[in-house]
Scaffold this active site. Structure first.
Site, short mmCIF file in Angstrom:
data_model
loop_
_atom_site.label_atom_id
_atom_site.label_comp_id
_atom_site.label_asym_id
_atom_site.label_seq_id
_atom_site.Cartn_x
_atom_site.Cartn_y
_atom_site.Cartn_z
N TYR A 83 35.90 17.51 88.16
CA TYR A 83 37.16 17.07 87.55
C TYR A 83 37.77 15.94 88.36
O TYR A 83 38.30 14.98 87.81
CB TYR A 83 38.16 18.23 87.46
N HIS A 105 46.48 23.90 83.46
CA HIS A 105 47.07 22.72 82.82
C HIS A 105 47.97 21.93 83.75
O HIS A 105 47.84 20.71 83.87
CB HIS A 105 47.84 23.13 81.57
N ALA A 119 35.48 22.58 76.47
CA ALA A 119 36.16 23.60 75.66
C ALA A 119 35.79 23.50 74.18
O ALA A 119 35.55 22.41 73.66
CB ALA A 119 37.67 23.46 75.83
N ARG A 134 33.08 22.57 85.03
CA ARG A 134 32.78 23.27 86.29
C ARG A 134 31.28 23.30 86.53
O ARG A 134 30.82 23.25 87.66
CB ARG A 134 33.32 24.70 86.24
N LYS A 172 48.38 23.04 74.72
CA LYS A 172 49.55 23.88 74.96
C LYS A 172 49.18 25.04 75.88
O LYS A 172 48.10 25.57 75.73
CB LYS A 172 50.07 24.43 73.63
N LEU A 217 41.65 22.77 79.39
CA LEU A 217 41.27 23.84 80.32
C LEU A 217 42.08 25.11 80.06
O LEU A 217 43.04 25.08 79.29
CB LEU A 217 41.50 23.37 81.76
N ILE A 268 37.71 23.79 71.66
CA ILE A 268 38.72 23.10 70.86
C ILE A 268 38.52 21.57 70.85
O ILE A 268 38.98 20.88 69.95
CB ILE A 268 40.15 23.43 71.36
#
Length: 161
Positions: free
Chosen positions: A74, A95, A28, A53, A113, A90, A30
């Site tokens: 994962y 989550h 990701a 993935r 979050k 994710l 972030i």
């Protein structure tokens, strides 16, 4: 409101503290800002592995961010016995599922979050964390930023208002 926080205690080997080894689920955008860059400034944390993935994407992400290992799924990352914790950046809908899986595997979890889709799922996650003796933390980054501490100090001092 006072919140008691349970902290993960890293094992001590000799005179040194072993770093917390974290695995990342997903590649990701972030992740560098929220985990990788801060971890590089902290000798007590190592971002040890990543899974995505698409394994090719995980390999490119690992190369770009100097992450030593890549898992092909994962599930394989969560099962890694060398990891202490899992970071879950994710999509929101995943989550709860992967937080529960990481807890079941005996890992601590830092989840973006929201860490659950609703109150019922949050209760399940909280119960699993308590049963496993592991910590689950929702990634409210600003809450741990030095600016938030300064704001609290200003409010407590009545400096303003």
């Amino acid at each position: 409101m006072l919140v008691e926080r349970k902290c993960y205690r890293r094992p001590v080997t000799g005179n040194t503290v072993s770093p917390v080894k974290i695995g990342v689920l997903g590649a990701a955008r972030i992740t560098p800002m929220s985990l990788i860059n801060p971890a590089k400034r902290n000798i007590e944390v190592v971002v040890a592995t990543v899974a995505a993935r698409d394994v090719a994407r995980a390999k490119a992400f690992a190369a770009k961010h100097a992450i030593a290992r890549v898992h092909d799924s994962y599930e394989a990352l969560i099962a890694d016995p060398d990891l202490d914790a899992v970071y879950v950046p994710l999509p929101n809908s995943l989550h709860g599922r992967w937080t529960r899986a990481a807890l079941a595997a005996g890992k601590h979890v830092l989840c973006e979050k929201p860490f659950a889709a609703n109150a019922a799922e949050a209760r399940v996650v909280a119960d699993l964390a308590e049963q496993s003796g592991r910590t689950v933390m929702e990634a409210f980054h600003y809450r741990y930023h030095p600016l938030a501490l300064r704001i609290e100090q200003i409010i407590a001092s009545n400096e303003l208002g």
